[in-house]
Design an enzyme around this catalytic site. Structure first.
Site, PDB file in Angstrom:
ATOM      1  N   CYS A  60       0.831  -1.204   0.000  1.00 45.27           N
ATOM      2  CA  CYS A  60       0.000   0.000   0.000  1.00 45.27           C
ATOM      3  C   CYS A  60       0.875   1.268   0.000  1.00 45.27           C
ATOM      4  O   CYS A  60       1.700   1.452   0.889  1.00 45.27           O
ATOM      5  CB  CYS A  60      -0.906  -0.015   1.221  1.00 45.27           C
ATOM      6  SG  CYS A  60      -2.084   1.315   1.210  1.00 45.27           S
ATOM      7  N   LYS A 109       2.263  -9.878  -0.567  1.00 45.89           N
ATOM      8  CA  LYS A 109       2.237  -9.055  -1.774  1.00 45.89           C
ATOM      9  C   LYS A 109       2.987  -7.768  -1.455  1.00 45.89           C
ATOM     10  O   LYS A 109       2.764  -7.157  -0.415  1.00 45.89           O
ATOM     11  CB  LYS A 109       0.785  -8.758  -2.145  1.00 45.89           C
ATOM     12  CG  LYS A 109       0.583  -7.902  -3.370  1.00 45.89           C
ATOM     13  CD  LYS A 109      -0.860  -8.028  -3.843  1.00 45.89           C
ATOM     14  CE  LYS A 109      -1.188  -7.085  -4.974  1.00 45.89           C
ATOM     15  NZ  LYS A 109      -1.309  -5.695  -4.530  1.00 45.89           N
ATOM     16  N   HIS A 135       4.400  -6.451  -7.184  1.00 42.69           N
ATOM     17  CA  HIS A 135       3.928  -5.390  -8.077  1.00 42.69           C
ATOM     18  C   HIS A 135       5.191  -4.618  -8.489  1.00 42.69           C
ATOM     19  O   HIS A 135       5.866  -4.046  -7.626  1.00 42.69           O
ATOM     20  CB  HIS A 135       2.924  -4.486  -7.328  1.00 42.69           C
ATOM     21  CG  HIS A 135       2.454  -3.317  -8.140  1.00 42.69           C
ATOM     22  ND1 HIS A 135       1.730  -2.279  -7.606  1.00 42.69           N
ATOM     23  CD2 HIS A 135       2.593  -3.029  -9.454  1.00 42.69           C
ATOM     24  CE1 HIS A 135       1.462  -1.395  -8.554  1.00 42.69           C
ATOM     25  NE2 HIS A 135       1.969  -1.831  -9.679  1.00 42.69           N
ATOM     26  N   ASP A 154       0.219  -3.994 -14.655  1.00 42.96           N
ATOM     27  CA  ASP A 154      -0.014  -3.653 -16.058  1.00 42.96           C
ATOM     28  C   ASP A 154      -0.386  -4.842 -16.938  1.00 42.96           C
ATOM     29  O   ASP A 154       0.018  -4.906 -18.101  1.00 42.96           O
ATOM     30  CB  ASP A 154       1.211  -2.936 -16.649  1.00 42.96           C
ATOM     31  CG  ASP A 154       1.504  -1.620 -15.945  1.00 42.96           C
ATOM     32  OD1 ASP A 154       0.680  -1.193 -15.119  1.00 42.96           O
ATOM     33  OD2 ASP A 154       2.570  -1.032 -16.216  1.00 42.96           O
ATOM     34  N   ARG A 168      -6.213  -3.749 -12.118  1.00 40.31           N
ATOM     35  CA  ARG A 168      -7.025  -2.780 -12.853  1.00 40.31           C
ATOM     36  C   ARG A 168      -7.535  -3.303 -14.188  1.00 40.31           C
ATOM     37  O   ARG A 168      -8.545  -2.814 -14.697  1.00 40.31           O
ATOM     38  CB  ARG A 168      -6.217  -1.489 -13.047  1.00 40.31           C
ATOM     39  CG  ARG A 168      -5.919  -0.768 -11.730  1.00 40.31           C
ATOM     40  CD  ARG A 168      -4.827   0.265 -11.909  1.00 40.31           C
ATOM     41  NE  ARG A 168      -3.579  -0.369 -12.337  1.00 40.31           N
ATOM     42  CZ  ARG A 168      -2.554   0.251 -12.865  1.00 40.31           C
ATOM     43  NH1 ARG A 168      -2.598   1.551 -13.049  1.00 40.31           N
ATOM     44  NH2 ARG A 168      -1.465  -0.415 -13.218  1.00 40.31           N
TER      45      ARG A 168
HETATM   46  C1  LIG Z   1      -8.647   0.847  -6.460  1.00 34.50           C
HETATM   47  C2  LIG Z   1      -7.472   0.002  -6.049  1.00 34.50           C
HETATM   48  C3  LIG Z   1      -7.440  -0.541  -4.782  1.00 34.50           C
HETATM   49  C4  LIG Z   1      -6.355  -1.331  -4.397  1.00 34.50           C
HETATM   50  N1  LIG Z   1      -6.382  -1.919  -3.168  1.00 34.50           N
HETATM   51  C5  LIG Z   1      -5.381  -2.790  -2.818  1.00 34.50           C
HETATM   52  C6  LIG Z   1      -5.423  -3.513  -1.600  1.00 34.50           C
HETATM   53  O1  LIG Z   1      -6.344  -3.363  -0.795  1.00 34.50           O
HETATM   54  N2  LIG Z   1      -4.400  -4.372  -1.331  1.00 34.50           N
HETATM   55  C7  LIG Z   1      -3.343  -4.546  -2.183  1.00 34.50           C
HETATM   56  O2  LIG Z   1      -2.428  -5.337  -1.897  1.00 34.50           O
HETATM   57  N3  LIG Z   1      -3.287  -3.874  -3.351  1.00 34.50           N
HETATM   58  C8  LIG Z   1      -4.284  -3.029  -3.681  1.00 34.50           C
HETATM   59  N4  LIG Z   1      -4.240  -2.402  -4.892  1.00 34.50           N
HETATM   60  C9  LIG Z   1      -3.115  -2.682  -5.800  1.00 34.50           C
HETATM   61  C10 LIG Z   1      -3.473  -3.826  -6.742  1.00 34.50           C
HETATM   62  O3  LIG Z   1      -3.709  -5.020  -6.009  1.00 34.50           O
HETATM   63  C11 LIG Z   1      -2.343  -4.074  -7.742  1.00 34.50           C
HETATM   64  O4  LIG Z   1      -1.175  -4.411  -7.038  1.00 34.50           O
HETATM   65  C12 LIG Z   1      -2.049  -2.845  -8.589  1.00 34.50           C
HETATM   66  O5  LIG Z   1      -3.241  -2.258  -9.059  1.00 34.50           O
HETATM   67  C13 LIG Z   1      -1.142  -3.195  -9.769  1.00 34.50           C
HETATM   68  O6  LIG Z   1      -1.722  -4.188 -10.563  1.00 34.50           O
HETATM   69  P1  LIG Z   1      -2.507  -3.839 -11.931  1.00 34.50           P
HETATM   70  O7  LIG Z   1      -1.558  -3.078 -12.804  1.00 34.50           O
HETATM   71  O8  LIG Z   1      -2.905  -5.175 -12.472  1.00 34.50           O
HETATM   72  O9  LIG Z   1      -3.661  -2.977 -11.540  1.00 34.50           O
HETATM   73  C14 LIG Z   1      -5.288  -1.564  -5.279  1.00 34.50           C
HETATM   74  C15 LIG Z   1      -5.331  -1.003  -6.558  1.00 34.50           C
HETATM   75  C16 LIG Z   1      -6.404  -0.228  -6.952  1.00 34.50           C
HETATM   76  C17 LIG Z   1      -6.415   0.333  -8.349  1.00 34.50           C
END
Ligand SMILES: Cc1cc2nc3c(=O)[nH]c(=O)nc-3n(C[C@H](O)[C@H](O)[C@H](O)COP(=O)(O)O)c2cc1C
Length: 373
Positions: free
Chosen positions: A104, A144, A174, A208, A231
């Site tokens: 976070c 994570k 990530h 991504d 996302r």
């Molecule tokens: C609206 C939103 C809320 C998120 N909440 C969390 C969360 O509660 N815990 C967490 O580990 N990551 C959280 N993330 C991060 C995502 O799990 C992920 O690591 C990040 O979006 C990158 O992956 P992506 O490019 O596939 O979106 C959040 C991301 C978004 C966009």
């Protein structure tokens, strides 16, 4: 491609719905699960609120009756509280899998040493992981994380080794630092480096993945054992159909016309209403999804606005009925949705970077009002 093994759990395809606060509640997980297999992680749950049996928190960890492999993500900064929360989840059979959030980046969290700031304190990280695993019984515990705080303070390789030493079942990376927030592009090279450093447990890549092709490319280029998709699923629950097809070697991809998208929107809002027990709350919560579902389709500004400001299911459905159901899927719109911004600094507690090895536990209010990763 092999299934993903988390302790005794076996997951096929090796695909994980990323925990997203405010998004991956039971209704959204249901929509995604119906499309294809994988592991579907709930919204982040604060360990302190859980052990205090906060009513809202207990509601957030409700799973749909058919939901198998109930997966909870916990966020905590104090080894003792994390241990108690994990013991509660395991002892009361609240979930089948626990993920720990060290990614976070929001200022109110990192300012208190939580989330993506925490792995910098190697011994604190170790203590949290140790307590979690010690209290988990047979439940697999995963973690994570991000790459680190910034390019000068990378932590992921140390954190990966600590995770192995403490009995964690898999690590997800990530490929961004905290300062990057959601800006720039995810560094898949870092996922490959982590895979080289961590050979004993599965390494999951995150960042991504907007299409099934992206997932295949990440697995191929990094050697990771599975992917975590966030996302890319916003307004696209059928991405899980594509991911399953891709993992089975099929080139088939979901290309729903606008009518099918509208039906999914209706179902999403209906499931939210059932889960929240309040139509008004559900329809208000659904508003943020409208733009994601409609992205790339030709829909007039007035209708878009009405859909995104509906006050009841009836109003929402009336708007959905006005959409051109036959309008085909807009090709080439797998573009970023949701958060995309970067930050110019990471807020940290005073002196946080002075000693990576001290065992200071962040103050208890590091867990207050925390959401998102
Ligand atoms: C609206 C939103 C809320 C998120 N909440 C969390 C969360 O509660 N815990 C967490 O580990 N990551 C959280 N993330 C991060 C995502 O799990 C992920 O690591 C990040 O979006 C990158 O992956 P992506 O490019 O596939 O979106 C959040 C991301 C978004 C966009």
């Amino acid at each position: 491609m092999e299934s993903l093994k988390l302790g005794s759990l076996e997951i096929w395809p090796p695909v994980v719905l990323a925990p997203m606060a405010g998004i991956t509640n039971a209704p959204f997980r249901t929509l995604c699960r119906e499309q294809g297999g994988g592991l579907f992680v709930c919204e982040m749950i604060t360990t302190r609120a859980l052990v205090e049996r906060n009513a809202k928190t207990l509601k957030m960890i409700r799973f749909a009756p058919q939901e198998r492999l109930r997966s909870i993500q916990l966020y905590g900064v104090d080894p003792v509280t994390v241990g108690r929360a994990v013991r509660m989840v395991a002892g009361e059979g609240l979930a089948d899998h626990i993920d720990l959030n060290f990614g976070c980046p929001v200022p109110k969290v990192t300012r208190r040493g939580g989330g993506s700031a925490l792995p910098y304190k190697r011994n604190l990280l170790r203590a949290i992981l140790r307590e979690a695993v010690r209290n988990a019984g047979t439940l697999p515990v995963t973690m994570k994380m991000r790459k680190g705080i910034d390019d000068d303070h990378l932590t992921y390789l140390d954190a990966g080794r600590i995770a192995v030493e403490e009995g964690i079942s898999a690590v997800a990376l990530h490929g961004r630092t905290a300062i990057q927030h959601y800006g720039g592009t995810a560094d898949w090279e870092a996922i490959a480096r982590l895979k080289e450093a961590v050979t004993e447990i599965p390494v999951l890549g995150n960042g991504d993945i907007w299409s099934a092709g992206d997932a295949l490319r990440m697995m191929e280029s990094t050697g990771c054992d599975g992917v975590v998709v966030g996302r890319g699923c916003l307004g696209r629950p059928w991405l899980f159909r594509d991911l399953a097809a891709a993992c089975e070697g099929s080139g088939e991809r979901a290309r729903p016309a606008l009518g099918e998208v509208a039906a999914t929107m209706d179902r999403h809002a209906t499931l939210l209403t059932e889960a929240f027990g309040s139509e008004q709350h559900a329809v208000a919560d659904f508003r943020k999804h409208v733009g994601w579902y409609l992205k790339g389709f030709t829909v007039g500004a007035d209708l878009r606005r009405r859909l995104a400001t509906s006050n009841s299911l009836a109003e929402l459905r009336a708007g959905l009925a006005e959409l051109d159901a036959a309008q085909p899927w807009p090709e080439g719109v797998d573009a970023p949705r949701g958060k995309t911004h970067a930050r110019d600094r990471v807020h940290l507690p005073a002196g946080w970077l002075d000693d990576p090895y001290d065992l200071a536990v962040p103050c208890a209010d590091a867990e207050l009002d925390t959401s998102g990763g």
